[in-house]
Scaffold this motif. Structure first.
Motif, PDB file in Angstrom:
ATOM      1  N   CYS A  45      45.686  38.926  32.828  1.00 37.10           N
ATOM      2  CA  CYS A  45      46.578  39.786  33.610  1.00 37.10           C
ATOM      3  C   CYS A  45      46.040  41.203  33.781  1.00 37.10           C
ATOM      4  O   CYS A  45      46.509  41.943  34.630  1.00 37.10           O
ATOM      5  CB  CYS A  45      47.977  39.812  33.009  1.00 37.10           C
TER       6      CYS A  45
ATOM      7  N   ARG B 109      43.453  40.845  40.018  1.00 33.57           N
ATOM      8  CA  ARG B 109      43.790  39.587  39.335  1.00 33.57           C
ATOM      9  C   ARG B 109      44.337  38.530  40.284  1.00 33.57           C
ATOM     10  O   ARG B 109      44.018  37.363  40.165  1.00 33.57           O
ATOM     11  CB  ARG B 109      44.773  39.851  38.206  1.00 33.57           C
TER      12      ARG B 109
ATOM     13  N   VAL C 293      44.027  33.499  35.135  1.00 35.03           N
ATOM     14  CA  VAL C 293      43.147  34.649  34.917  1.00 35.03           C
ATOM     15  C   VAL C 293      43.894  35.628  34.009  1.00 35.03           C
ATOM     16  O   VAL C 293      45.118  35.583  33.922  1.00 35.03           O
ATOM     17  CB  VAL C 293      42.737  35.350  36.243  1.00 35.03           C
TER      18      VAL C 293
ATOM     19  N   GLU D 103      50.095  42.426  45.636  1.00 35.80           N
ATOM     20  CA  GLU D 103      49.461  41.219  45.105  1.00 35.80           C
ATOM     21  C   GLU D 103      50.066  39.957  45.718  1.00 35.80           C
ATOM     22  O   GLU D 103      49.377  38.946  45.888  1.00 35.80           O
ATOM     23  CB  GLU D 103      49.600  41.171  43.588  1.00 35.80           C
TER      24      GLU D 103
ATOM     25  N   GLU E  12      42.822  41.838  34.477  1.00 34.50           N
ATOM     26  CA  GLU E  12      41.647  41.789  35.351  1.00 34.50           C
ATOM     27  C   GLU E  12      41.906  42.646  36.593  1.00 34.50           C
ATOM     28  O   GLU E  12      43.019  42.670  37.117  1.00 34.50           O
ATOM     29  CB  GLU E  12      41.378  40.351  35.802  1.00 34.50           C
ATOM     30  N   GLU E  13      40.862  43.302  37.049  1.00 34.29           N
ATOM     31  CA  GLU E  13      40.987  44.005  38.325  1.00 34.29           C
ATOM     32  C   GLU E  13      41.118  42.959  39.413  1.00 34.29           C
ATOM     33  O   GLU E  13      40.453  41.929  39.374  1.00 34.29           O
ATOM     34  CB  GLU E  13      39.749  44.879  38.580  1.00 34.29           C
TER      35      GLU E  13
ATOM     36  N   ASP F  43      48.538  36.017  30.712  1.00 33.81           N
ATOM     37  CA  ASP F  43      47.786  35.396  31.805  1.00 33.81           C
ATOM     38  C   ASP F  43      48.599  35.450  33.095  1.00 33.81           C
ATOM     39  O   ASP F  43      49.821  35.428  33.079  1.00 33.81           O
ATOM     40  CB  ASP F  43      47.513  33.916  31.504  1.00 33.81           C
TER      41      ASP F  43
END
Length: 135
Positions: free
Chosen positions: A49, A54, A47, A91, A51-52, A119
């Protein structure tokens, strides 16, 4: 793929040859983890990097990609993240939750490295319990 095909695969080269490993996997880990007579299934999930949520998105994709492969006995999970946008402790919780959901009898190794691309990426290698089958 077979064990010999794995040894020559780009997936494994990305893991073993990464100079930016934070949690390192080496060839002895691979030989210890995977049985040579059983098929190994490789997944490459990524995905953006920026992105909310992620890591949540990455783990969702990982679960979707591997959901038909729940009968595995051995697994390698290797996470790559951009050096300019490192993973946060919050995360890592998503990886931890997924690993905790895997039964204790499954042998698993994992690693982590930075990369220059933008990414968030996971390479996952799974080996089935007592049988070989193709996806």
């Amino acid at each position: 793929m077979t064990f010999n095909e794995l040894l020559n695969s780009d997936f494994l080269k990305d893991v073993l040859d990464n100079p930016n490993s934070l949690i390192h996997i080496d060839i002895d880990d691979i030989k210890d983890l995977f049985q040579q007579e059983s098929e190994i299934h490789a997944f490459n999930v990524k995905v953006g990097c920026f992105e909310e949520q992620r890591m949540e998105l990455l783990m969702k994709q990982l679960k979707e990609e591997t959901k038909s492969n729940l009968d595995f006995s051995r697994a390698l999970v290797y996470i790559f993240f951009p050096v300019c946008h490192p993973l946060l402790m919050s995360e890592l919780h998503h990886i931890y939750e997924w690993m905790e959901s895997i039964p204790v009898e499954i042998m698993m190794k994992w690693g982590m490295a930075t990369q220059s691309t933008q990414d968030l990426r996971a390479i996952v290698l799974l080996q089935y319990r007592n049988h070989s089958c193709y996806l």
